[in-house]
Write a protein that holds these residues in place. Sequence first.
Motif, PDB file in Angstrom:
ATOM      1  N   ASN A 117       0.827  -1.195   0.000  1.00  0.00           N
ATOM      2  CA  ASN A 117       0.000   0.000   0.000  1.00  0.00           C
ATOM      3  C   ASN A 117       0.871   1.258   0.000  1.00  0.00           C
ATOM      4  O   ASN A 117       0.588   2.232  -0.685  1.00  0.00           O
ATOM      5  N   ARG A 118       1.946   1.229   0.774  1.00  0.00           N
ATOM      6  CA  ARG A 118       2.871   2.352   0.821  1.00  0.00           C
ATOM      7  C   ARG A 118       3.542   2.571  -0.522  1.00  0.00           C
ATOM      8  O   ARG A 118       3.713   3.701  -0.963  1.00  0.00           O
ATOM      9  N   TRP A 131       2.318   1.763  -3.480  1.00  0.00           N
ATOM     10  CA  TRP A 131       1.320   2.310  -4.410  1.00  0.00           C
ATOM     11  C   TRP A 131       1.077   3.792  -4.140  1.00  0.00           C
ATOM     12  O   TRP A 131       0.888   4.584  -5.060  1.00  0.00           O
ATOM     13  N   ARG A 132       1.078   4.166  -2.867  1.00  0.00           N
ATOM     14  CA  ARG A 132       0.900   5.584  -2.538  1.00  0.00           C
ATOM     15  C   ARG A 132       2.057   6.414  -3.082  1.00  0.00           C
ATOM     16  O   ARG A 132       1.857   7.486  -3.614  1.00  0.00           O
ATOM     17  N   ARG A 133       3.264   5.909  -2.920  1.00  0.00           N
ATOM     18  CA  ARG A 133       4.433   6.619  -3.443  1.00  0.00           C
ATOM     19  C   ARG A 133       4.373   6.724  -4.966  1.00  0.00           C
ATOM     20  O   ARG A 133       4.683   7.766  -5.539  1.00  0.00           O
ATOM     21  N   ALA A 148       1.633   6.647  -6.839  1.00  0.00           N
ATOM     22  CA  ALA A 148       0.553   7.574  -7.186  1.00  0.00           C
ATOM     23  C   ALA A 148       0.977   9.015  -6.941  1.00  0.00           C
ATOM     24  O   ALA A 148       0.706   9.914  -7.748  1.00  0.00           O
ATOM     25  N   LEU A 149       1.668   9.262  -5.833  1.00  0.00           N
ATOM     26  CA  LEU A 149       2.145  10.606  -5.535  1.00  0.00           C
ATOM     27  C   LEU A 149       3.175  11.054  -6.573  1.00  0.00           C
ATOM     28  O   LEU A 149       3.152  12.197  -7.038  1.00  0.00           O
TER      29      LEU A 149
END
Length: 97
Positions: A11-12, A14-16, A18-19
């Motif tokens: 999840n981390r 994917w967040r990175r 996406a950011l």
Amino acid sequence: MLAFQVLARVNRQWRRLALGALLTASFALAGCSSQIADLTPADAQPRPREAGTYLPVHDVPPARDEAGAISPEQRAKIEAELMAARDRQATAAKDAK
């Protein structure tokens, strides 16, 4: 517990990702927002700041030469031919319906 840690790590990531994609897209869009119309070449002359003069609205063109005009007889003949053509087309349109 191990599955939760794996999911948190994924999840981390994917967040990175996406950011990073959002940041890249914002930089790309910001680069497109420059005012191209205001960019001038180095050798261009500067634009005048004051408004130009008014258009010459009172200048009238010279009078026409009436020698090339159609005579009243020719004009009447042409109008009669046009009216006859209009009437023929109107009757043809009525017959077609």
